[in-house]
Design a protein around this motif. Structure first.
Motif, PDB file in Angstrom:
ATOM      1  N   ASN A   1       8.397  17.790  25.561  1.00  0.00           N
ATOM      2  CA  ASN A   1       8.708  18.811  24.551  1.00  0.00           C
ATOM      3  C   ASN A   1       7.931  20.100  24.771  1.00  0.00           C
ATOM      4  O   ASN A   1       8.480  21.202  24.668  1.00  0.00           O
ATOM      5  N   ASN A   2       6.656  19.980  25.096  1.00  0.00           N
ATOM      6  CA  ASN A   2       5.847  21.182  25.331  1.00  0.00           C
ATOM      7  C   ASN A   2       6.338  21.947  26.555  1.00  0.00           C
ATOM      8  O   ASN A   2       6.343  23.189  26.565  1.00  0.00           O
ATOM      9  N   ALA A   3       6.740  21.211  27.586  1.00  0.00           N
ATOM     10  CA  ALA A   3       7.270  21.873  28.791  1.00  0.00           C
ATOM     11  C   ALA A   3       8.555  22.629  28.466  1.00  0.00           C
ATOM     12  O   ALA A   3       8.763  23.754  28.937  1.00  0.00           O
ATOM     13  N   LEU A   4       9.399  22.030  27.624  1.00  0.00           N
ATOM     14  CA  LEU A   4      10.666  22.678  27.279  1.00  0.00           C
ATOM     15  C   LEU A   4      10.458  23.882  26.371  1.00  0.00           C
ATOM     16  O   LEU A   4      11.182  24.879  26.482  1.00  0.00           O
ATOM     17  N   ILE A   5       9.477  23.809  25.488  1.00  0.00           N
ATOM     18  CA  ILE A   5       9.156  24.982  24.661  1.00  0.00           C
ATOM     19  C   ILE A   5       8.776  26.156  25.563  1.00  0.00           C
ATOM     20  O   ILE A   5       9.226  27.290  25.366  1.00  0.00           O
ATOM     21  N   ASP A   6       7.959  25.888  26.582  1.00  0.00           N
ATOM     22  CA  ASP A   6       7.544  26.932  27.522  1.00  0.00           C
ATOM     23  C   ASP A   6       8.744  27.485  28.283  1.00  0.00           C
ATOM     24  O   ASP A   6       8.865  28.705  28.471  1.00  0.00           O
ATOM     25  N   ILE A   7       9.639  26.585  28.715  1.00  0.00           N
ATOM     26  CA  ILE A   7      10.838  27.016  29.453  1.00  0.00           C
ATOM     27  C   ILE A   7      11.706  27.934  28.592  1.00  0.00           C
ATOM     28  O   ILE A   7      12.199  28.968  29.053  1.00  0.00           O
ATOM     29  N   ILE A   8      11.867  27.579  27.321  1.00  0.00           N
ATOM     30  CA  ILE A   8      12.717  28.368  26.436  1.00  0.00           C
ATOM     31  C   ILE A   8      12.054  29.694  26.063  1.00  0.00           C
ATOM     32  O   ILE A   8      12.687  30.755  26.093  1.00  0.00           O
ATOM     33  N   LYS A   9      10.761  29.648  25.726  1.00  0.00           N
ATOM     34  CA  LYS A   9      10.041  30.874  25.356  1.00  0.00           C
ATOM     35  C   LYS A   9      10.099  31.906  26.473  1.00  0.00           C
ATOM     36  O   LYS A   9      10.270  33.100  26.237  1.00  0.00           O
ATOM     37  N   ASN A  10       9.975  31.424  27.707  1.00  0.00           N
ATOM     38  CA  ASN A  10       9.903  32.333  28.851  1.00  0.00           C
ATOM     39  C   ASN A  10      11.225  32.470  29.603  1.00  0.00           C
ATOM     40  O   ASN A  10      11.273  33.012  30.699  1.00  0.00           O
ATOM     41  N   LYS A  11      12.282  31.926  28.983  1.00  0.00           N
ATOM     42  CA  LYS A  11      13.648  32.044  29.538  1.00  0.00           C
ATOM     43  C   LYS A  11      13.709  31.632  31.012  1.00  0.00           C
ATOM     44  O   LYS A  11      14.204  32.363  31.876  1.00  0.00           O
ATOM     45  N   LYS A  12      13.175  30.440  31.292  1.00  0.00           N
ATOM     46  CA  LYS A  12      13.149  29.933  32.662  1.00  0.00           C
ATOM     47  C   LYS A  12      14.350  29.033  32.985  1.00  0.00           C
ATOM     48  O   LYS A  12      14.275  28.170  33.849  1.00  0.00           O
ATOM     49  N   TYR A  13      15.463  29.231  32.298  1.00  0.00           N
ATOM     50  CA  TYR A  13      16.611  28.345  32.498  1.00  0.00           C
ATOM     51  C   TYR A  13      17.893  29.141  32.800  1.00  0.00           C
ATOM     52  O   TYR A  13      18.983  28.771  32.375  1.00  0.00           O
ATOM     53  N   SER A  14      17.751  30.197  33.553  1.00  0.00           N
ATOM     54  CA  SER A  14      18.904  31.064  33.829  1.00  0.00           C
ATOM     55  C   SER A  14      19.968  30.378  34.676  1.00  0.00           C
ATOM     56  O   SER A  14      21.134  30.769  34.650  1.00  0.00           O
ATOM     57  N   ASN A  15      19.566  29.334  35.436  1.00  0.00           N
ATOM     58  CA  ASN A  15      20.522  28.669  36.335  1.00  0.00           C
ATOM     59  C   ASN A  15      21.051  27.349  35.794  1.00  0.00           C
ATOM     60  O   ASN A  15      21.794  26.653  36.482  1.00  0.00           O
ATOM     61  N   PHE A  16      20.674  26.992  34.573  1.00  0.00           N
ATOM     62  CA  PHE A  16      21.161  25.738  34.001  1.00  0.00           C
ATOM     63  C   PHE A  16      21.126  25.805  32.475  1.00  0.00           C
ATOM     64  O   PHE A  16      20.562  26.736  31.888  1.00  0.00           O
ATOM     65  N   GLN A  17      21.751  24.822  31.840  1.00  0.00           N
ATOM     66  CA  GLN A  17      21.770  24.696  30.392  1.00  0.00           C
ATOM     67  C   GLN A  17      21.018  23.428  29.987  1.00  0.00           C
ATOM     68  O   GLN A  17      20.800  22.541  30.822  1.00  0.00           O
TER      69      GLN A  17
END
Length: 300
Positions: A206-222
């Protein structure tokens, strides 16, 4: 046929119990089945949702530390033994089944004392404390892994069955996948990562995903993310602090719990999760290619 199933706490205990109940009903539609759990765990959602009656007793896991809370929980759990005894004597089951966890102590003991056949199921390769403690009392123990047998040397009868699941071999058509993506507000032309940490969620994931979402690190996937009922509330607050609405994130669907896991696994291109026994079984049945990493996470 009358059956009592003891299952409480997490989906890892409850879903095998529900799968056993469903199979019994499939073979004997007139079977009467009740579940015994607590008033705190996911059984209060999953059991009634599956159409079964749930009765609750006091039951708590014990901590090795000496504290007032632990002492109170021991007293409450002892009360649970008499509550389980009353339910068993009133319902008069033909068999009492437990699927692991602290709830089994009172319920299996009540069945054993009333000379009712008892059965336990253990999904994990290393049996939990309740299973080990009850192994001499119970008539049969079913295990998910061959390795579990050597940990239950005092048991009367141990049978390797694997872990029962509610998976039905569903295969989504491309049209069904399109409709599911639409219902989840996801695009049709980008890969989907399914992330979850068991029914209660996992803070590391969960903490890793919060970081991914906050920093918009998912431009190539959903992302489809099951955060866990309690952690979902915490995550919602953390995202609100960053001015992010948990219900309106482009390319991300966050939920407390996934009820149609087989369908969502079919939809996903990649699965990131903890390597619980139930999860491993479901991933295998969903025919996803998996790689095991030397951590508690499982990436498929």
């Amino acid at each position: 046929m009358k059956v009592i199933i003891a299952a409480a706490g997490t989906a890892g205990h409850i879903n095998p119990g529900l799968s056993i109940a469903n199979k019994i009903k499939e073979k004997n539609k007139d079977a009467e089945i009740i579940f015994i759990g607590t008033n705190r765990g996911l059984e209060n959602d999953l059991v009634p949702r599956s159409g079964y009656k749930l009765k609750t007793i006091e039951a708590y896991g014990f901590s090795k530390s000496i504290s007032i809370t632990n002492f109170k929980n021991i007293i409450k759990t002892m009360k649970g033994f008499s509550q389980a005894k009353k339910i068993v004597e009133e319902f008069k089951p033909d068999i009492v089944i437990g699927t692991g966890g602290y709830i089994c102590g009172a319920v299996i003991t009540a069945g054993h004392k009333n000379k009712i056949p008892t059965l336990l199921h253990e999904s994990n390769a290393y049996p939990g404390l309740a299973i080990r403690m009850l192994s001499k009392k119970v008539d049969t123990i079913l295990v998910g892994f061959e390795e579990a047998k050597e940990k239950l040397s005092k048991a009367k009868n141990v049978v390797v069955t694997g872990t029962p699941t509610k998976m039905k071999g569903i295969k989504l058509t491309e049209e069904q996948k399109v409709q599911m993506r639409l219902s989840l507000n996801l695009k049709d032309n980008m890969p989907i990562v399914l992330a979850f940490g068991g029914s209660q969620g996992a803070r590391v994931i969960n903490n890793a995903l919060i970081d991914i979402i906050k920093n918009k690190k998912y431009s190539n996937f959903q992302i489809i993310w099951a955060a866990g009922p309690e952690q979902y509330k915490i995550i919602k607050g953390k995202l609100e602090h960053e001015n992010i609405n948990i219900d309106n994130i482009d390319g991300v669907k966050i939920v407390p719990y996934i009820y149609n896991m087989e369908e969502v696994m079919n939809l996903a291109d990649v699965i990131v999760s903890r390597s619980g026994a139930m999860t491993l079984t479901e991933i295998a049945l969903a025919r996803k290619t998996c790689n095991i990493y030397p951590t508690t996470k499982y990436v498929c």
